[in-house]
Design an enzyme around this catalytic site. Structure first.
Site, PDB file in Angstrom:
ATOM      1  N   LYS A   1       0.785  -1.385  -0.218  1.00 27.25           N
ATOM      2  CA  LYS A   1       0.242  -0.133  -0.327  1.00 27.25           C
ATOM      3  C   LYS A   1       0.836   1.071  -0.242  1.00 27.25           C
ATOM      4  O   LYS A   1       0.478   2.192  -0.426  1.00 27.25           O
ATOM      5  CB  LYS A   1      -0.978   0.211   1.612  1.00 27.25           C
TER       6      LYS A   1
ATOM      7  N   LYS B   1      -5.719 -11.720  -5.591  1.00 31.15           N
ATOM      8  CA  LYS B   1      -7.371 -12.187  -4.278  1.00 31.15           C
ATOM      9  C   LYS B   1      -8.233 -11.161  -4.730  1.00 31.15           C
ATOM     10  O   LYS B   1      -8.004 -10.436  -5.829  1.00 31.15           O
ATOM     11  CB  LYS B   1      -6.710 -11.521  -2.997  1.00 31.15           C
TER      12      LYS B   1
ATOM     13  N   LYS C   1     -12.478  -5.671  -3.140  1.00 30.91           N
ATOM     14  CA  LYS C   1     -13.150  -4.540  -2.981  1.00 30.91           C
ATOM     15  C   LYS C   1     -12.707  -3.507  -3.565  1.00 30.91           C
ATOM     16  O   LYS C   1     -12.910  -3.023  -4.842  1.00 30.91           O
ATOM     17  CB  LYS C   1     -13.419  -3.617  -2.145  1.00 30.91           C
TER      18      LYS C   1
HETATM   19  P1  TYM Z   1     -11.334  -7.338   5.418  1.00 28.00           P
HETATM   20  O1  TYM Z   1     -11.695  -6.086   5.460  1.00 28.00           O
HETATM   21  O2  TYM Z   1     -10.174  -6.925   4.462  1.00 28.00           O
HETATM   22  O3  TYM Z   1     -11.155  -8.863   5.375  1.00 28.00           O
HETATM   23  C1  TYM Z   1     -11.827  -9.091   6.416  1.00 28.00           C
HETATM   24  C2  TYM Z   1     -12.132 -10.692   6.228  1.00 28.00           C
HETATM   25  O4  TYM Z   1     -12.678 -10.693   4.642  1.00 28.00           O
HETATM   26  C3  TYM Z   1     -10.687 -11.783   4.944  1.00 28.00           C
HETATM   27  N1  TYM Z   1     -10.586 -11.861   2.983  1.00 28.00           N
HETATM   28  C4  TYM Z   1     -10.800 -13.363   2.271  1.00 28.00           C
HETATM   29  N2  TYM Z   1     -10.644 -14.069   2.627  1.00 28.00           N
HETATM   30  C5  TYM Z   1     -10.464 -15.273   1.313  1.00 28.00           C
HETATM   31  N3  TYM Z   1      -9.935 -14.978   0.007  1.00 28.00           N
HETATM   32  C6  TYM Z   1      -9.869 -13.557   0.061  1.00 28.00           C
HETATM   33  N4  TYM Z   1      -9.997 -12.793  -0.946  1.00 28.00           N
HETATM   34  C7  TYM Z   1     -10.336 -12.541   0.999  1.00 28.00           C
HETATM   35  N5  TYM Z   1     -10.322 -11.231   1.276  1.00 28.00           N
HETATM   36  C8  TYM Z   1     -10.459 -10.721   2.341  1.00 28.00           C
HETATM   37  C9  TYM Z   1      -9.903 -11.363   5.400  1.00 28.00           C
HETATM   38  O5  TYM Z   1      -8.675 -12.092   5.704  1.00 28.00           O
HETATM   39  C10 TYM Z   1     -10.203 -11.421   6.204  1.00 28.00           C
HETATM   40  O6  TYM Z   1     -10.580 -12.170   7.482  1.00 28.00           O
HETATM   41  N6  TYM Z   1      -7.103  -6.063   9.250  1.00 28.00           N
HETATM   42  C11 TYM Z   1      -8.452  -6.647   8.960  1.00 28.00           C
HETATM   43  C12 TYM Z   1      -9.882  -6.667   9.722  1.00 28.00           C
HETATM   44  C13 TYM Z   1      -9.159  -6.316  11.350  1.00 28.00           C
HETATM   45  C14 TYM Z   1      -9.010  -7.259  11.617  1.00 28.00           C
HETATM   46  C15 TYM Z   1      -8.702  -7.640  13.425  1.00 28.00           C
HETATM   47  C16 TYM Z   1      -9.266  -9.230  11.493  1.00 28.00           C
HETATM   48  C17 TYM Z   1      -8.933  -6.019  11.299  1.00 28.00           C
HETATM   49  N7  TYM Z   1      -9.117  -6.370  12.941  1.00 28.00           N
HETATM   50  C18 TYM Z   1      -8.158  -7.812  14.288  1.00 28.00           C
HETATM   51  C19 TYM Z   1      -9.225 -10.144  12.527  1.00 28.00           C
HETATM   52  C20 TYM Z   1      -8.743  -9.717  13.689  1.00 28.00           C
HETATM   53  C21 TYM Z   1      -9.135  -7.033   7.211  1.00 28.00           C
HETATM   54  O7  TYM Z   1      -8.808  -5.781   6.888  1.00 28.00           O
HETATM   55  O8  TYM Z   1      -9.444  -7.459   6.305  1.00 28.00           O
END
Ligand code: TYM
Length: 331
Positions: free
Chosen positions: A111, A193, A196
């Site tokens: 990023k 991957k 969004k």
């Molecule tokens: P985020 O909002 O990008 O995604 C939420 C969850 O979806 C999973 N995910 C995927 N899994 C499989 N294939 C994909 N293409 C895919 N895209 C997204 C992500 O791995 C995630 O589990 N930093 C984190 C949010 C967060 C968090 C936390 C997670 C903040 N604090 C504490 C766990 C614990 C994030 O941006 O996820």
């Protein structure tokens, strides 16, 4: 009973990558363990975001999660900024996290490369994530593969904090990532991957027509140039999605039709659109009901924040005490 924590950014609508990789597992886990889930709005205010739409995106994400089956009677569901202890713990953890470890994070490297001016928040993002998890003493964190490195860092931070402030008996558990076989769902480009920010998603609440439209240009077996060429399902992302959404007999039929060039890719995609839309129809219906009843969603999130805060407050009393911050005695 083990405790599970996970979070999702309020990007608006959930996509099938989120659902297959994480959220579906959240729903299963809420019946098995103590589950705490959060819409992590503080994570999404880094850099160029739209403040005018953040509140509605947060609400929509909560609606998506409730519609997907998160049950406020079984799991705690809340909005991260409604529990200010997250930001407080993040600061305290920031003080003992080496810069080098943050700079090594792949997501930060990706990023920050695209930015002329890098906000410090982007660097500290994984510390906020660690604070989210440690605040609740979570043992397990159901996430997709892209979060594995952040989880590793969370464990490091827990170890370092324990060594400094709880050397005899660890205060924070070292949380483990919980991943499903769908830990990395690819986007419609079949390369990156599903995400969004890359615009390669299928939304969880989209209907069959919208899904069909998105699937039409999606990448399949690159070696299959015309309809008459036999295809190789094992290298086709559309086939992978069939494996996640279609019943076994359909999956077998799709593979056979692909290998024998009986079907063209568009035939295969049409069936996939039907299967995805059919699987997700109950979620779409529930989301429609919840959108018509915003008071119910607000109540659920308010209750969730109150429950989360009770746990978070207790943790912070202990953290402040162990870190030597003066606290007036509780009466
Ligand atoms: P985020 O909002 O990008 O995604 C939420 C969850 O979806 C999973 N995910 C995927 N899994 C499989 N294939 C994909 N293409 C895919 N895209 C997204 C992500 O791995 C995630 O589990 N930093 C984190 C949010 C967060 C968090 C936390 C997670 C903040 N604090 C504490 C766990 C614990 C994030 O941006 O996820």
């Amino acid at each position: 009973m083990p405790r599970v924590f996970s979070g999702i950014q309020p990007t608006g609508d959930l996509h099938i990558g989120n659902w297959l990789g994480a959220v579906r597992n959240w729903v299963t886990l809420q019946s098995e363990v103590e589950a705490i889930y959060s819409v992590v709005d503080l994570h999404s205010v880094i850099g160029g975001y739209d403040p005018g739409s953040l509140a509605s995106r947060t609400q929509d994400m909560a609606i998506g999660l409730l519609a997907a089956g998160i049950d406020p009677d079984r799991a705690i569901l809340f909005v991260q900024s409604h529990v200010p202890e997250h930001a407080e713990l993040q600061w305290l953890l920031t003080t003992l996290t080496p810069l080098g470890e943050l700079e090594r994070m792949t997501q930060f490297k990706d990023k920050s490369q695209r930015l002329e001016s890098i906000p410090a928040g982007l660097l500290c993002y994984p510390i906020l994530q660690a604070a989210d998890i440690l605040l609740y003493h979570a043992d397990q964190v159901p996430v997709g593969e892209d979060q594995a490195q952040h989880l590793e860092l969370t464990r490091e931070i827990a170890r370092r904090w324990n060594a400094a402030f709880a050397p005899k008996q660890p205060f924070f558990p070292e949380p483990q990532a919980l991943m499903t076989p769908a830990r990395r769902i690819l986007g419609l480009d079949g390369q990156a991957k599903m995400s969004k920010s890359l615009g390669n998603t299928i939304g969880l609440l989209e209907d069959e027509e919208a899904i069909g439209k998105k699937l039409r240009p999606a990448v399949t077996d690159p070696a299959r140039v015309t309809k008459r060429d036999p295809g190789d399902p094992t290298v086709c992302n559309i086939f992978t999605l069939h494996q996640h959404f279609s019943p076994p007999e359909t999956v077998a039929h799709v593979a056979q039709q692909c290998r024998s060039a009986g079907w063209g890719c568009l035939d295969c995609k049409k069936v996939l659109a039907e299967q995805i839309a059919g699987t997700l129809a109950p979620i779409r219906d529930r989301a429609g009901e919840l959108k018509a009843d915003p008071g119910r969603v607000e109540d659920a999130l308010r209750d969730g924040a109150a429950k989360a805060r009770t746990i978070a407050r207790e943790t912070m009393v202990e953290v402040r005490e162990r870190m030597g911050l003066w606290q007036p005695r509780r009466r």
